[in-house]
Design a protein around this motif. Structure first.
Motif, short mmCIF file in Angstrom:
data_model
loop_
_atom_site.label_atom_id
_atom_site.label_comp_id
_atom_site.label_asym_id
_atom_site.label_seq_id
_atom_site.Cartn_x
_atom_site.Cartn_y
_atom_site.Cartn_z
N THR A 2 0.64 -1.23 0.05
CA THR A 2 0.02 -0.09 0.02
C THR A 2 0.81 1.32 -0.12
OG1 THR A 2 -1.72 -1.29 1.40
CG2 THR A 2 -1.75 1.50 1.03
N PHE A 4 0.92 5.17 0.78
CA PHE A 4 0.21 6.38 1.36
C PHE A 4 0.83 7.73 0.73
CE2 PHE A 4 -0.32 2.90 4.13
CZ PHE A 4 -1.73 3.07 4.95
N ALA A 50 0.51 -1.42 6.72
CA ALA A 50 -0.62 -0.47 6.32
C ALA A 50 -1.67 -0.04 7.39
CB ALA A 50 -1.27 -1.03 5.07
N ALA A 51 -2.08 -1.11 8.28
CA ALA A 51 -2.94 -0.80 9.31
C ALA A 51 -2.47 -0.04 10.50
CB ALA A 51 -3.50 -2.10 9.91
N THR A 53 0.10 2.19 10.10
CA THR A 53 0.35 3.45 9.46
C THR A 53 -0.84 4.23 9.17
OG1 THR A 53 2.11 2.59 7.92
CG2 THR A 53 1.27 4.43 7.17
N ARG A 54 -2.07 3.71 8.80
CA ARG A 54 -3.39 4.33 8.85
C ARG A 54 -3.71 5.08 10.32
NH1 ARG A 54 -5.53 0.14 7.13
NH2 ARG A 54 -5.31 0.59 5.03
N ARG A 55 -3.72 4.08 11.20
CA ARG A 55 -3.83 4.46 12.68
C ARG A 55 -3.08 5.77 13.22
NH1 ARG A 55 -2.47 0.07 14.67
NH2 ARG A 55 -0.74 0.59 15.60
N LEU A 57 -1.46 8.02 11.12
CA LEU A 57 -1.69 9.15 10.36
C LEU A 57 -3.01 9.92 10.64
CD1 LEU A 57 -0.71 8.11 6.70
CD2 LEU A 57 0.41 9.53 8.12
N GLN A 58 -4.09 8.82 11.15
CA GLN A 58 -5.35 9.23 11.58
C GLN A 58 -5.21 9.89 12.74
OE1 GLN A 58 -7.72 5.57 11.36
NE2 GLN A 58 -8.12 6.13 8.95
N TYR A 64 -4.45 12.05 4.07
CA TYR A 64 -3.74 11.24 3.21
C TYR A 64 -4.80 10.58 2.36
CZ TYR A 64 -5.52 7.42 6.33
OH TYR A 64 -6.31 6.71 6.96
N ASP A 65 -4.15 10.02 1.39
CA ASP A 65 -4.82 9.16 0.34
C ASP A 65 -3.93 7.63 0.55
OD1 ASP A 65 -6.64 10.71 -0.97
OD2 ASP A 65 -4.94 11.63 -1.80
N GLU A 66 -4.58 6.60 0.20
CA GLU A 66 -3.94 5.12 0.08
C GLU A 66 -4.59 4.54 -1.12
OE1 GLU A 66 -4.95 2.19 2.97
OE2 GLU A 66 -5.70 4.04 4.11
#
Length: 126
Positions: A2, A4, A50-51, A53-55, A57-58, A64-66
């Motif tokens: 993924t 980001f 990815a999970a 990283t998403r956490r 960034l949030q 962000y876009d992924e």
């Protein structure tokens, strides 16, 4: 894998903050590119998790876009990248970002962000 794309203000310390927060979460960055223009910037990264990283960034409130990227291997030949780029172009696939993940005497491992992932997979094979 993924990709980001983090949208940030171009100022000192932003990259340090993002990479520091990811490191604190145990995320390894496989590839990264950062670009600034005027007051805006993008940090494009390929993490191993990815999970997480998403956490991160949030939690940091970052925009962000992924998207999923294509991972492929090329032989160690002078024309290999040109041939791949031509195949994708001829198939109507636009390359939006390209990362070299590994380079060895046997060849290159690339991650490629494209506008038509399924078409790119068909062109490059499994």
């Amino acid at each position: 894998m993924t990709e980001f794309i983090v949208h940030v203000t171009d100022r000192p310390g932003v990259l340090a903050m993002i990479t520091g927060q990811l490191a604190a979460a145990g995320v390894h960055i496989e590839a990264l590119a950062a670009f600034g223009w005027g007051d805006d910037a993008q940090v494009r990264l390929l993490p191993d998790d990815a999970a997480a990283t998403r956490r991160v960034l949030q939690e940091d409130g970052l925009a962000y876009d992924e998207r999923e990227v294509l991972v492929t291997h090329l032989p160690h030949r002078a024309d290999a990248l040109a041939a791949l780029a031509r195949q994708l172009a001829d198939g109507g696939v636009n390359i939006e970002a390209l990362y070299v993940l590994r380079s060895t005497t046997e060849g290159l491992e690339l991650a490629i962000a494209v506008d038509e992932l399924d078409a790119a997979r068909t062109i490059t094979g499994p």
